[in-house]
Scaffold this motif. Sequence first.
Motif, PDB file in Angstrom:
ATOM      1  N   VAL A  69     -40.491  25.298   3.995  1.00  0.00           N
ATOM      2  CA  VAL A  69     -40.791  25.893   5.076  1.00  0.00           C
ATOM      3  C   VAL A  69     -42.586  26.027   4.199  1.00  0.00           C
ATOM      4  O   VAL A  69     -42.710  26.008   3.495  1.00  0.00           O
ATOM      5  CB  VAL A  69     -39.947  27.220   5.104  1.00  0.00           C
ATOM      6  N   ASP A  70     -43.338  25.295   5.666  1.00  0.00           N
ATOM      7  CA  ASP A  70     -44.597  25.847   5.986  1.00  0.00           C
ATOM      8  C   ASP A  70     -45.630  26.168   6.784  1.00  0.00           C
ATOM      9  O   ASP A  70     -44.465  26.407   7.920  1.00  0.00           O
ATOM     10  CB  ASP A  70     -45.416  25.262   4.945  1.00  0.00           C
ATOM     11  N   MET A  71     -46.789  26.639   7.376  1.00  0.00           N
ATOM     12  CA  MET A  71     -46.804  26.825   8.236  1.00  0.00           C
ATOM     13  C   MET A  71     -46.543  25.371   9.233  1.00  0.00           C
ATOM     14  O   MET A  71     -47.205  25.864  10.569  1.00  0.00           O
ATOM     15  CB  MET A  71     -49.010  26.657   8.109  1.00  0.00           C
ATOM     16  N   THR A  72     -46.471  24.371   9.330  1.00  0.00           N
ATOM     17  CA  THR A  72     -46.457  23.236  10.009  1.00  0.00           C
ATOM     18  C   THR A  72     -45.314  22.852  10.613  1.00  0.00           C
ATOM     19  O   THR A  72     -44.407  22.704  11.576  1.00  0.00           O
ATOM     20  CB  THR A  72     -46.855  21.850   9.531  1.00  0.00           C
ATOM     21  N   THR A  73     -43.958  23.656   9.648  1.00  0.00           N
ATOM     22  CA  THR A  73     -42.207  23.592  10.120  1.00  0.00           C
ATOM     23  C   THR A  73     -41.646  24.814  10.935  1.00  0.00           C
ATOM     24  O   THR A  73     -40.780  25.288  11.348  1.00  0.00           O
ATOM     25  CB  THR A  73     -41.712  23.330   9.041  1.00  0.00           C
ATOM     26  N   LEU A  74     -42.508  26.098  10.223  1.00  0.00           N
ATOM     27  CA  LEU A  74     -42.518  27.081  10.289  1.00  0.00           C
ATOM     28  C   LEU A  74     -42.117  28.060  12.174  1.00  0.00           C
ATOM     29  O   LEU A  74     -40.739  28.047  12.409  1.00  0.00           O
ATOM     30  CB  LEU A  74     -43.208  28.779   9.892  1.00  0.00           C
ATOM     31  N   ARG A  75     -43.017  27.375  13.005  1.00  0.00           N
ATOM     32  CA  ARG A  75     -42.514  27.808  13.818  1.00  0.00           C
ATOM     33  C   ARG A  75     -41.225  26.935  14.844  1.00  0.00           C
ATOM     34  O   ARG A  75     -40.216  28.026  16.075  1.00  0.00           O
ATOM     35  CB  ARG A  75     -43.604  27.754  15.818  1.00  0.00           C
ATOM     36  N   ALA A  76     -40.780  25.673  15.053  1.00  0.00           N
ATOM     37  CA  ALA A  76     -39.895  25.447  14.877  1.00  0.00           C
ATOM     38  C   ALA A  76     -38.262  25.951  14.502  1.00  0.00           C
ATOM     39  O   ALA A  76     -37.227  25.707  15.378  1.00  0.00           O
ATOM     40  CB  ALA A  76     -40.103  23.326  14.675  1.00  0.00           C
TER      41      ALA A  76
END
Length: 290
Positions: free
Chosen positions: A251-258
Amino acid sequence: MSESRFEPPSQTDVDADVAAALAEDIGSGDVTADLLPDAPESAYLLCKEDCVVAGRPWFDAVHRTLDPGVRIDWRRSEGDRIAKGTVIATLQGHARALVSAERSALNFLQTLSGTATTTALYVDAVRGTGARILDTRKTVPGLRLAQKYAVRVGGGDNHRIGLYDAVMLKENHIRVAGSVAAAIDAARSKHPNLPLIVEVETLDQLREALAAGCTRILVDDFDAATRREAVRIAKSAPFDGRIPLEVSGGVDMTTLRAIAEDGVDCISIGGLTKHVHAIDFSMKLGPAPR
């Protein structure tokens, strides 16, 4: 916002953190501060980058340990979002104590504000999805309660505090027990009053955990399609969403929202407390600039 909203640690815990910090910094005495006249002096606290401020109880305790009569006037509250260049507090005390307290007080404030600021970024990123941001046990040694508090200040929630306040069944526990259901039964028998978190690796294990019952289920390392199917299963009859699903890992900011939009209930992120970007504060003697 008031500090009580964030359920700060007890004063005993804060004082213990402060005592350790001052012991390692001052040791047998501040030989440089001794060069100053021990006269009344003022100071101000400047925030040098945008942040969510956290750590006031520790900042105050450091100063009051060295000068019980110090006056600290905060212009911003715990949990406030602060803009770069803001004077957030002024102090009135004795020069030697102000200087001796400076580094330890700022270390707490910058570290905890860093934790709160990072947490707030993740909380903002999932806003509207219903997912909650959780921390982990990946904390700075000796500062667990302080960092867990800072996560709450940033709008996140705490996972278990340590190894004593929740049972968490992982692959090895399930392997030894023989199955997910058997591991859950053993945990419930031995620790009936503790929260029970179960990590599953397959959809079959998920169904087994849902049927056996627990506090929360961790679906770790599921790809997006499997994760969405896990959410569908958990929220459908006969389970009906009664047991929350948690995601951790990758989990990081590139994957979080999805991940949040897939419908999971919780996302735990070690980086909230492990990868700390300390916020830049400085304390300067003299009156605050107008």
